[in-house]
Design a protein around this motif. Sequence first.
Motif, PDB file in Angstrom:
ATOM      1  N   TRP A   9       5.624  -3.411  -2.113  1.00 24.38           N
ATOM      2  CA  TRP A   9       5.059  -3.399  -3.628  1.00 24.38           C
ATOM      3  C   TRP A   9       4.635  -2.108  -3.702  1.00 24.38           C
ATOM      4  N   GLY A  10       4.881  -1.683  -5.236  1.00 23.68           N
ATOM      5  CA  GLY A  10       4.510  -0.361  -5.753  1.00 23.68           C
ATOM      6  C   GLY A  10       5.222  -0.160  -7.066  1.00 23.68           C
ATOM      7  N   ASP A  11       4.789   1.010  -7.622  1.00 25.02           N
ATOM      8  CA  ASP A  11       5.412   1.311  -8.885  1.00 25.02           C
ATOM      9  C   ASP A  11       5.244   2.845  -9.118  1.00 25.02           C
ATOM     10  N   ILE A  13       9.181   1.807  -7.255  1.00 25.17           N
ATOM     11  CA  ILE A  13       9.630   1.389  -5.898  1.00 25.17           C
ATOM     12  C   ILE A  13      10.872   1.423  -5.547  1.00 25.17           C
ATOM     13  N   SER A  16      12.062   3.535  -2.274  1.00 22.97           N
ATOM     14  CA  SER A  16      11.199   3.467  -1.140  1.00 22.97           C
ATOM     15  C   SER A  16      12.313   3.149  -0.139  1.00 22.97           C
ATOM     16  N   LEU A  61       1.814  -1.772   0.913  1.00 26.38           N
ATOM     17  CA  LEU A  61       1.497  -1.205  -0.378  1.00 26.38           C
ATOM     18  C   LEU A  61       1.517   0.120  -0.458  1.00 26.38           C
ATOM     19  N   THR A  62       2.042   0.668  -1.463  1.00 29.59           N
ATOM     20  CA  THR A  62       2.253   2.093  -1.819  1.00 29.59           C
ATOM     21  C   THR A  62       1.678   2.346  -3.288  1.00 29.59           C
ATOM     22  N   MET A  63       1.666   3.454  -3.817  1.00 30.03           N
ATOM     23  CA  MET A  63       0.934   3.725  -5.076  1.00 30.03           C
ATOM     24  C   MET A  63       1.416   2.832  -6.130  1.00 30.03           C
ATOM     25  N   LEU A  65      -1.356   1.023  -5.716  1.00 27.21           N
ATOM     26  CA  LEU A  65      -1.919  -0.505  -5.462  1.00 27.21           C
ATOM     27  C   LEU A  65      -2.629  -0.471  -4.183  1.00 27.21           C
ATOM     28  N   LYS A  66      -2.943   0.676  -3.586  1.00 25.79           N
ATOM     29  CA  LYS A  66      -3.630   0.730  -2.349  1.00 25.79           C
ATOM     30  C   LYS A  66      -5.118   0.455  -2.691  1.00 25.79           C
ATOM     31  N   ASN A  87      -2.857  -0.085   2.754  1.00 25.28           N
ATOM     32  CA  ASN A  87      -1.334  -0.046   2.435  1.00 25.28           C
ATOM     33  C   ASN A  87      -0.665  -1.007   3.461  1.00 25.28           C
TER      34      ASN A  87
END
Length: 270
Positions: A9-11, A13, A16, A61-63, A65-66, A87
């Motif tokens: 998950w991230g935004d 994404i 990835s 988890l990526t940015m 959301l960490k 993460n």
Amino acid sequence: MSASRLAVWGDPIAHSKSPQLHAAAYQVLGLGWQYTRRRVDAEGFAEALDGLDDSWCGLSLTMPLKEQAFRASTTLDRHARLTGAVNTLLLSDGRRGFNTDVGGIVDALAAEGIDAAARVRILGAGATAASALVASVELGAESIEVRARRPERAAGLVALGEQLDVDVTATSFDAALEPVDLTIATLPSGTVLDHGLAARMSGSGGVLFDVAYSPWPSTLATAWVDGRALSGEGMLLRQAVRQIRIFAHGDQSVPLPSEAAVVAAMKAVL
């Protein structure tokens, strides 16, 4: 119900590479797990997490959301506690939070023959910079210099250095330069530094490890004319290996079965 669903998950994404990396590893391991990607922003994280059922094993988890994942975790490993960033969430037994970025940096550098650095320069003061700082301490750093556009943002990193008993100073990008063994750039992909400044940094910066990997070479790596420049793909790969260890048996320090074959398969899809 067997917990076999995972995702990153991230935004944003869409860029990835995690789904390809994980799928390659699961095939070697003979695991019938499903790993997907989902665009989730910081505001929507809590609701999205609460909406998962028992079929979910874990999340990458990526940015950005960490920090949200850190707050949502019921337990934390040491690296997550130190950095304030998670993460990896293991969901099959509560919400166990891990940080595999620290080990990913150490492992990626080791794979390039770098297992020690006494003097380190970190570019940037965000969540990844905290992981870079802890990784630097594990490489034996005696002094760490953090450079940021706004040095006051690095106050938490200076405090972390005090906690880890290592000298950490914060300064601006254009401050006077002293020689270091290793430069870890944690700036967002696409960040452009003044070419002249970047070239001067290369003259005193030792090996450059740039967490950015797309596009490569990064703007900073292109300007690194006086030293070796390493892509963040190594960190991406190695932190993913540690995530899969967690998803498989809950401990990022314990190698996977046939891990060399797993790593080879993952490298092939990068």
